[in-house]
Design a protein around this motif. Structure first.
Motif, PDB file in Angstrom:
ATOM      1  N   SER A 542       0.839  -1.193   0.000  1.00  0.00           N
ATOM      2  CA  SER A 542       0.000   0.000   0.000  1.00  0.00           C
ATOM      3  C   SER A 542       0.876   1.246   0.000  1.00  0.00           C
ATOM      4  O   SER A 542       2.041   1.219   0.431  1.00  0.00           O
ATOM      5  N   THR A 554      -5.231   6.336  -0.128  1.00  0.00           N
ATOM      6  CA  THR A 554      -4.451   5.095  -0.105  1.00  0.00           C
ATOM      7  C   THR A 554      -4.688   4.332  -1.400  1.00  0.00           C
ATOM      8  O   THR A 554      -5.825   4.199  -1.857  1.00  0.00           O
ATOM      9  N   THR A 591      -8.356   1.295  -3.931  1.00  0.00           N
ATOM     10  CA  THR A 591      -8.079   2.645  -3.439  1.00  0.00           C
ATOM     11  C   THR A 591      -8.994   2.956  -2.261  1.00  0.00           C
ATOM     12  O   THR A 591     -10.077   2.356  -2.109  1.00  0.00           O
ATOM     13  N   ASP A 592      -8.553   3.908  -1.429  1.00  0.00           N
ATOM     14  CA  ASP A 592      -9.364   4.424  -0.337  1.00  0.00           C
ATOM     15  C   ASP A 592      -9.125   5.925  -0.242  1.00  0.00           C
ATOM     16  O   ASP A 592      -7.980   6.390  -0.421  1.00  0.00           O
ATOM     17  N   ASP A 594     -10.502   9.361   2.294  1.00  0.00           N
ATOM     18  CA  ASP A 594     -11.316   9.982   3.335  1.00  0.00           C
ATOM     19  C   ASP A 594     -11.095  11.483   3.270  1.00  0.00           C
ATOM     20  O   ASP A 594      -9.952  11.959   3.311  1.00  0.00           O
ATOM     21  N   GLY A 604     -16.175   9.676   1.886  1.00  0.00           N
ATOM     22  CA  GLY A 604     -15.080   8.740   1.679  1.00  0.00           C
ATOM     23  C   GLY A 604     -15.509   7.675   0.695  1.00  0.00           C
ATOM     24  O   GLY A 604     -16.707   7.430   0.503  1.00  0.00           O
ATOM     25  N   SER A 606     -14.067   3.773  -1.248  1.00  0.00           N
ATOM     26  CA  SER A 606     -13.054   2.743  -1.438  1.00  0.00           C
ATOM     27  C   SER A 606     -13.467   1.876  -2.616  1.00  0.00           C
ATOM     28  O   SER A 606     -14.655   1.758  -2.945  1.00  0.00           O
ATOM     29  N   ARG A 608     -12.282  -1.891  -4.866  1.00  0.00           N
ATOM     30  CA  ARG A 608     -11.473  -3.099  -4.967  1.00  0.00           C
ATOM     31  C   ARG A 608     -11.878  -3.823  -6.237  1.00  0.00           C
ATOM     32  O   ARG A 608     -13.070  -4.068  -6.478  1.00  0.00           O
ATOM     33  N   THR A 622     -17.443   1.056  -2.206  1.00  0.00           N
ATOM     34  CA  THR A 622     -18.008   1.497  -0.938  1.00  0.00           C
ATOM     35  C   THR A 622     -17.950   3.014  -0.863  1.00  0.00           C
ATOM     36  O   THR A 622     -16.948   3.620  -1.271  1.00  0.00           O
ATOM     37  N   SER A 640     -22.299  -0.232   0.331  1.00  0.00           N
ATOM     38  CA  SER A 640     -21.272  -1.108  -0.224  1.00  0.00           C
ATOM     39  C   SER A 640     -21.928  -2.012  -1.261  1.00  0.00           C
ATOM     40  O   SER A 640     -22.990  -2.610  -1.008  1.00  0.00           O
TER      41      SER A 640
END
Length: 741
Positions: A542, A554, A591-592, A594, A604, A606, A608, A622, A640
């Motif tokens: 990461s 991230t 990725t993430d 916030d 925020g 995220s 995958r 999400t 999500s």
């Protein structure tokens, strides 16, 4: 062989930790004296006692940089009388215009989303356990127990008072904490103390003592010293009775059970055996007012973990439930009294024997539960007994022992029905390393289980060591869990494996830029079966970027290998399973993000995407949104979405998890919370609405309404085909009162 490896690490850690035994911030001292006049908790700080009290000021900046004096000024004073300890904090605004920033007036708010002042007390000066109190800028209270050197359990709740008053250039906090609320050793006149301030408009976090940015301000190893002019007064007889009365209605539509009324009464009691050792008693407890668990999408092969929130199990609970590692817990209090199993009574003696010795003894008795199906045995009454003992070594390290006994009472196993075990016991020993400068932490442990017809291979060996500085993070961990190891009163979702994990991380700290820090972290984990054949591997890389505005981004990539040791449905929806022994490889990325917490609108997301079992793919998206009308209303929503594509017979599987939350805080004593959770994977929609009125400190009225719905238009085997048909419904009214004798 493995036992001698653990023993050698014990010796290595024991020999190393005294090298860093001196307390780092010993020179930061605040003298507390008896109040020279009565103190009224009103947020004005104009009493003569405050004018003569010593001042703690000139805080150090922790964020965004940890090398200079804080720009936002804070002044702290403390005093005491025969019954209470008092604190006042004058929190001046910084050079950024605008109102204070808070979520709401709800208790135990998120530290990162509120302008706040909190402080931390190490009442034994052992740098391991303590208390935290504070408020946000609007006056909402925060209180919790500190454990493992600086982690906070905010589910703890106790009796104290505070008032915050806002002015044009500052807000002022006054609070009073009864000596009966906290635990401390008789005759000790030096406590660890530190004060922390968060000002979101200037993005500054500050601390009275200097603390490097990688550590929380709650770190007890980095506190200063609170010097009493004489040892704190003894609180005298310290007995609290906390009765409750509960009335409610429940109805099960799914099984056509008509509405049933209930009325229950129960009692908790707290008895201070000494000022540092507490006896908790409970008779017929009820926890219906506790916040519901937040549901998650479950695509894991093993049991998920949900934290304990019930008040009785929290004080000094770390000594019981934090023995071991996150996935190796010989004791887990949520095994007691959930799922309709009644707790009849219980007792817990916990606290400090002296500065070096800590003890915890707990005994809980549950009642028998008859099974609706006559072909199955009734769950017998069971007793849960736990003994934990801890001995401090060097500055902050300790050696701990635990014994857990779960026993079925008046129970004889029968040969023709499913059996419950007659008993299950665990005996464990661990060494916890914590250097005084906080750079080194580690653990070494051994636990053995005992059950009827013991088969051997029933022990756990594990150890880890971590080095964490401003820039470097290095850690390693090894585990060995026997295939017959059993912890029926614990949380050990996986057995019969060997595991090794290594982590390397580095943080860059640029100056004069919009980025506060950035850097990579690489973690690799390998699992082996008892024959030392690889069964799992995950390597996770990461890169985290933290901006000065406090938003965080991230990006990550991971590779996975799985050899299934048992059949597994990759959608966890009760469909066909993949065969034992099949092998699966994939790569995924994500990725993430916030957003900065100081905005009234926060968000925020995220993502995958990548491979999955059976050469399939999985997409997960999400999103989290929040908006506040401060300080009274906080709105939050999370969603999500999963899209799993596999070969037949699974094909494409999609499901949503949606969870909006509404908080209305009319005052810092009256709250309305509504939480809706729609879980398509579990085919359930839950609505939980709770009104809480704190009419006196630690005394409450609760009104709790809960619905569970069938989210589909029809369910197999049900004769209620309507959309969102009710499965079950409950309404509970509960009253509690905290009475100090």
């Amino acid at each position: 062989m493995r036992f001698f490896l653990i023993l050698s690490l014990f010796v290595l850690f024991s020999g190393f930790s005294p090298l860093l035994a001196q307390k780092k911030n010993e020179q930061y001292q605040l003298h507390i004296s008896r109040a020279t006049s009565p103190i009224i908790i009103d947020g004005t700080v104009d009493e003569p006692a405050w004018q003569t009290a010593e001042i703690a000021t000139n805080f150090w900046m922790v964020m965004p940089m940890d090398t200079s004096i804080a720009k936002v000024r804070t002044e702290v004073r403390m005093a005491y009388d025969d019954h209470n300890m008092y604190l006042s904090a004058v929190c001046y605004h910084g050079n950024v215009a605008g109102p204070y920033i808070v979520e709401s007036l709800r208790r135990d708010w998120s530290f990162t989303k509120n302008d706040n002042f909190i402080f931390f007390m190490d009442t034994f000066d052992d740098q391991t356990n303590g208390f935290t109190f504070g408020t946000n800028a609007a006056g909402a209270q925060w209180d919790g127990l500190l454990y493992e050197g600086g982690k906070a359990n905010l589910s703890w709740d106790n009796k104290w008072t505070s008032v915050v008053r806002n002015y044009a250039d500052r807000y002022v906090l006054e609070l009073a904490i009864p000596f009966k609320t906290i635990r401390y050793k008789r005759g000790i006149s030096r406590w660890g103390i530190n004060f922390s301030r968060q000002d979101l408009k200037t993005t500054e976090k500050s601390s009275w003592t200097p603390i490097q940015r990688q550590f929380p301000t709650a770190s007890l190893a980095l506190t200063g010293v609170l010097v009493w002019d004489q040892p704190p007064p003894q609180p005298g007889p310290n007995i609290s009775l906390i009765p409750y009365a509960l009335s409610g209605l429940t109805r099960d539509y799914q099984t056509n059970v008509p509405s049933q009324g209930r009325f229950d009464v129960g009692l908790d009691a707290k008895v201070a055996v000494t000022s540092s050792l507490n006896l908790d008693l409970t008779v017929n407890p009820d926890f219906s007012q506790v916040d519901v668990d937040q549901q998650v999408t479950n695509l894991d092969r093993y049991e998920l973990f949900f934290p304990e929130k019930r008040q009785f199990f929290l004080e000094n609970g770390d000594q019981f439930t934090n023995f071991g590692y996150a996935t190796i817990r010989p004791f887990f209090s949520r095994r007691i009294g959930l799922g309709g199993v009644p707790i009849r009574f219980g007792a817990r003696l916990s606290g400090k024997l002296n500065k070096d010795w800590r003890i915890g003894i707990m005994d809980m008795q549950t009642g028998r539960v008859d099974n609706i199906d006559p072909a199955l045995e009734a769950l017998p009454a069971q007793n849960f007994a736990v003994v934990a003992l801890q001995r401090r070594v060097s500055a902050r390290s300790n050696i701990g022992m635990i014994f857990v006994n779960k026993e079925s009472l008046s129970y004889t196993p029968s040969a023709d029905k499913p059996l419950y075990s007659r008993f299950n016991r665990n005996l464990g020993l661990e060494y916890n390393l914590a250097s005084s400068n906080n750079f080194w932490t580690g653990k070494a442990m051994y636990v053995k289980s005992f059950t009827p017809e013991q088969l051997g291979n029933d022990a756990v060996y594990a150890t880890n060591l971590q080095y964490n500085t401003r820039r470097w993070l290095l850690s390693g961990q090894v585990e060995s869990v026997g295939k017959n190891y059993t912890a029926e009163a614990g949380y050990v979702p996986r057995r019969g494996y060997e595991r090794g994990t290594a982590t390397v991380g580095y943080t860059f700290l640029p100056t004069a830029s919009g980025v506060l820090s950035h850097g990579p972290t690489l973690t690799s984990t390998y699992f082996f079966d008892p024959a030392w054949r690889q069964s799992d591997n995950e390597s996770y890389l990461s890169y985290v970027v933290t901006f000065r505005a406090k938003s965080v981004f991230t990006a990550w990539v991971a590779t996975d290998y799985v050899r299934l040791l048992q059949p597994f449905d990759p959608t966890n929806t009760g469909r066909q399973t993949l065969a034992t022994g099949t092998e699966h490889n994939w790569t995924a990325w994500g990725t993430d993000f916030d957003s900065k917490p100081q905005s009234v609108f926060t968000y925020g997301f995220s993502s995958r995407y990548g491979g999955y079992y059976a050469n399939g793919t999985r997409l997960n998206l999400t999103a989290d949104l929040g908006y506040r009308f401060q300080p009274y209303v906080s709105l939050a929503a999370s969603a999500s979405y999963n899209d799993i594509r596999l070969p037949q017979p699974w094909g494409q599987t999609t499901f949503w998890l949606v969870g909006p939350r509404f908080d209305l805080t009319l005052t810092n004593k009256l709250y309305l919370t509504t939480f809706v959770q729609y879980n398509e994977q579990q085919k359930n929609m839950n609505v939980n609405a709770r009104i809480q009125w704190r009419y006196k400190p630690a005394s409450d009225f609760f009104l709790v309404y809960t619905d569970n719905y069938l989210p589909n238009s029809a369910q197999i085997g049900q004769d209620v085909p309507g959309f969102f048909s009710v499965k079950n419904r409950a309404l509970v009214l509960k009253w509690t009162y905290w009475w100090n004798l």
